[in-house]
Write an enzyme that holds these catalytic residues in place. Sequence first.
Site, PDB file in Angstrom:
ATOM      1  N   LYS A 147      41.542  66.984  70.530  1.00 14.46           N
ATOM      2  CA  LYS A 147      41.573  67.708  71.798  1.00 14.46           C
ATOM      3  C   LYS A 147      43.007  67.739  72.309  1.00 14.46           C
ATOM      4  CE  LYS A 147      39.219  67.798  76.326  1.00 14.46           C
ATOM      5  NZ  LYS A 147      38.208  67.127  77.177  1.00 14.46           N
TER       6      LYS A 147
ATOM      7  N   SER B 233      34.511  69.991  78.976  1.00 10.15           N
ATOM      8  CA  SER B 233      35.815  70.589  78.691  1.00 10.15           C
ATOM      9  C   SER B 233      36.219  70.506  77.224  1.00 10.15           C
ATOM     10  CB  SER B 233      36.876  69.891  79.531  1.00 10.15           C
ATOM     11  OG  SER B 233      36.988  68.537  79.163  1.00 10.15           O
TER      12      SER B 233
ATOM     13  N   SER C 103      32.168  65.859  79.408  1.00  6.07           N
ATOM     14  CA  SER C 103      33.002  66.765  78.606  1.00  6.07           C
ATOM     15  C   SER C 103      32.934  66.561  77.097  1.00  6.07           C
ATOM     16  CB  SER C 103      34.456  66.673  79.056  1.00  6.07           C
ATOM     17  OG  SER C 103      34.632  67.393  80.250  1.00  6.07           O
TER      18      SER C 103
END
Lengths: 486, 480
Positions: free
Chosen positions: A76, A151, A175
């Site tokens: 990420k 996210s 997330s």
Amino acid sequence: MHTQTVAQLIQGLRDKRFSSVELTRHFCARITELNPVYNAFITVNEAAALTAAAAADERLAKGDAAALTGIPLAHKDIFCTQGLRTSCGSKMLDNFVPPYSATVIERFQGAGTVNLGKTNLDEFAMGSSNENSYYGPVKNPWDTKTVPGGSSGGSAAAVAAMMAPAATGTDTGGSIRQPAAFCGITGLKPTYGRVSRLGMVAYASSLDQGGPMAHTAEDCAILLNAMAGHDPLDSTSANVATEDYTAGLEKPLNGLRIGLPRQFFGDGLDAATGECINAALQELERQGATLVDITLPHSELTIPAYYIIAPAEASTNLSRFDGVRYGHRCESPQDLHDLYTRTREEGFGDEVKRRILVGTYALSAGYYDAYYKKAQQARRLIHGDFMTAFEQVDVIVGPTTPGPAFALGAKTDDPVAMYLEDVYTLAVNLAGLPGMSVPAGLVHGKPVGMQLIGPHFAESRLLNVAHRFQQATDWHTQTPQTGGDA
Amino acid sequence: MQWETVIGLEVHLQLATRSKIFSGSATDFGAEPNTQASAVDLAMPGMLPVLNEQAVRYAVMFGLGIDAHIGMRSVFDRKNYFYPDLPKGYQISQFSDPIVGAGQFEIQLEDGSSKQIGITRAHLEEDAGKSLHEDFHGMSGIDLNRAGTPLLEIVSEPDIRSAAEAVAYLKTLHSLVTYLGISDGNMAEGSMRCDINISLRPMGSEKLGTRAEIKNVNSFRFVERAIRHEFERQADILESGGRIVQETRLYDADRDETRPMRSKEVANDYRYFPEPDLLPVVIDEQYVAEIRKSLPELPADKRQRFIEQHQLSAYDAGVLVDSPALADYYEQVVAACGDAKIAANWVQVELRGQLNKNELAIEASPVSANSLGQLITRILDNSISGKIAKQVFEAMWQGEDSADEIIEARGLKQVSDSGALEAMVDQVIADNAAQVTQFLEADDGKRKKLVGFFVGQVMKVSKGQANPQMVNKLLAEKLK
């Protein structure tokens, strides 16, 4: 190769069925082909990945390979990577190349993994749909008209579309779990403090936690083995011994007490999704678990408490982005005030600004007691609910989300509807507990996830339940039609 | 109207840790800009603070030094404001749960009296960097070497009533922290900076007036001047029927005035909240007890001991305990010569006079405590007079050998041989017949004065080496 789990790839590398360079090349080719469709990666790291893969192959040949040597992963784009842009999905950091790596990245490097690239996300991890990215929304590989969740939407889509065998994510209010549910993969948010936050750009410090996203619980266990552990440079990192998270995967579920919170099966839950969870619960029951109805009486405080605490922390965590030392700076500032206001006006997107404003308000003199202090009290009550529940049960199970992935754009104009997406996941962060999402069915061809919640540091127990479930079901092996044939 | 000044001081004390409070960067003064600023100090994304245990220890030492309540669970908070030399956009400080609670200490005033000053609290926090507005052609430079340097902010009660008391408070504080070794106390380098809260009220009134805060005053002299100036300003306003505005002011040493800070320089809502990147600091009784045991003798105790053990006046004791090095030096001189009173005199007058003249610290004295002790021994055993001793001391200061060698080499040994002295006395009496007559005709009162003349003459003849007691005795016998 791309259909294999991390566990299988490790074996394949050891058995010399393919090399790390071949594996890395293969995934890079899939990224090249599929990323224009899904937009899962912000930065692809092909050249460096191939160099690292070649080095991994040498280690494999010499026989001094570590656990994950040669395994390609995606990270990420909120984990700082030395020499490789780390954008946090924000214009603010579009030009930011960190001179250091996050502890998680260093641990994976130490374990021998190859970094394929940095995945897309909601700006500074603020969002539930991955539509809040400066680099554009990620598309859900199961249905490109829907969101992948957020996210960590880029990581979830990358794994679901088999552009990477596994990825890292971060979870502040769901997330990791929510995008895992939407994309039909397995994701684990560890106990707060289990995984170092150093070098993981902060959204809400007391809630943020990094974790693995993969196809199976076993893969999550393998990755957690590399990620977990005390970091003296993160004061909130827990000085609690780690364990081999793969060791207890096979344990039978006889006698396991599963708590079903009344509040997780109420009105807001999509009926078809609820059926999938019930079917999954029957499977766990069949394996010897007993189901216990429980209550988390302060559940209704979860969303208000979260949406005060998280923005409050975010509002000051993001103060450092001021155009002075790194990142975006507005053109020819007239004075200091102009530098600050234009830099931040231009550098941040709407959702980030919204949360900074909400958080600033909640901490302001005269409002602190009414908002922030109250929210902290609510947080303690929510934590207490879970502690009481874990006196009766070993693990709590429910849906990860109220329903499957929603359409792109469906909730972008209604922030509160978007916030409600996280109704089942937020409390876990407020209480600092470990939580998982495991594929548990398809609703109109779209995956839904079952959420497992455990007591602090009970990652092994969650992984055990998830693994036993996956031994008996095949939801986690289902893949979207990606069109990729590389 | 008679006005009473009411003053409370906030002192920012730089702690003498080797590294910063939340990072491993060095804290040395005077390094090239930004060479002591790590990724943590620069607030790079993802960086986290780690508390320096030594800073906690120093804060606890201070707390014990003023008999304060020690916060067994203290909490760091974020104090939010934007400024370019504050890289995170917040300062990590302590707000509601400081490490040191209420305490007090006694200050010594110039007139020898003392006064108790209450300490409200002392808390740990990090310093900001420096903004440099010159030399950058319309831009500002930022030096983050100082960012993250540990500070102990010490807040006093409004117990101070004059500029003199404020200075005495600061000097006592300076002495205490130097004894504790928790700060170098170097004010020129900003190790001790002071905010002054000051208000006036009619003498005898109990009600506090509206106060002004004067920020960042960094020398004893400026504190005194800023208070005097601010007193005049506030008294003028009040006497002309005006009202004091509660505000933050800046002391401008060049113009010797205080002026209001621009409102932009003053944030009014710091949005304090607990720092989520740090855990509360929890210490236990054992930790505190262990620190208590390691504390050195503190200035107040040492002063009391000097008064009792060395029979010194409160004033002399106060001067000598001012710094631990001076007190140690003094005690070494006492040990070497055995006379605490004469030792106190020599250390205070001759030694400190030379040190001050040459702007030297006691540690840099060219005359060691043992050498000075030896010199005093020679006065005590009548080898030399006090006057000659000053000459010897001068030579020692210039780097010559020990007192004995100087006395020997220059033939300065006091003449105590009664035969030789008698000859000198006789000669002086013979050479000054007129004064002898005058002396013999005078009454006892006048004689006492006149005898000094003869002593002086004998000393002159002896080049200062005659034993004055013996000369006095001989003169008394001869001038009858």
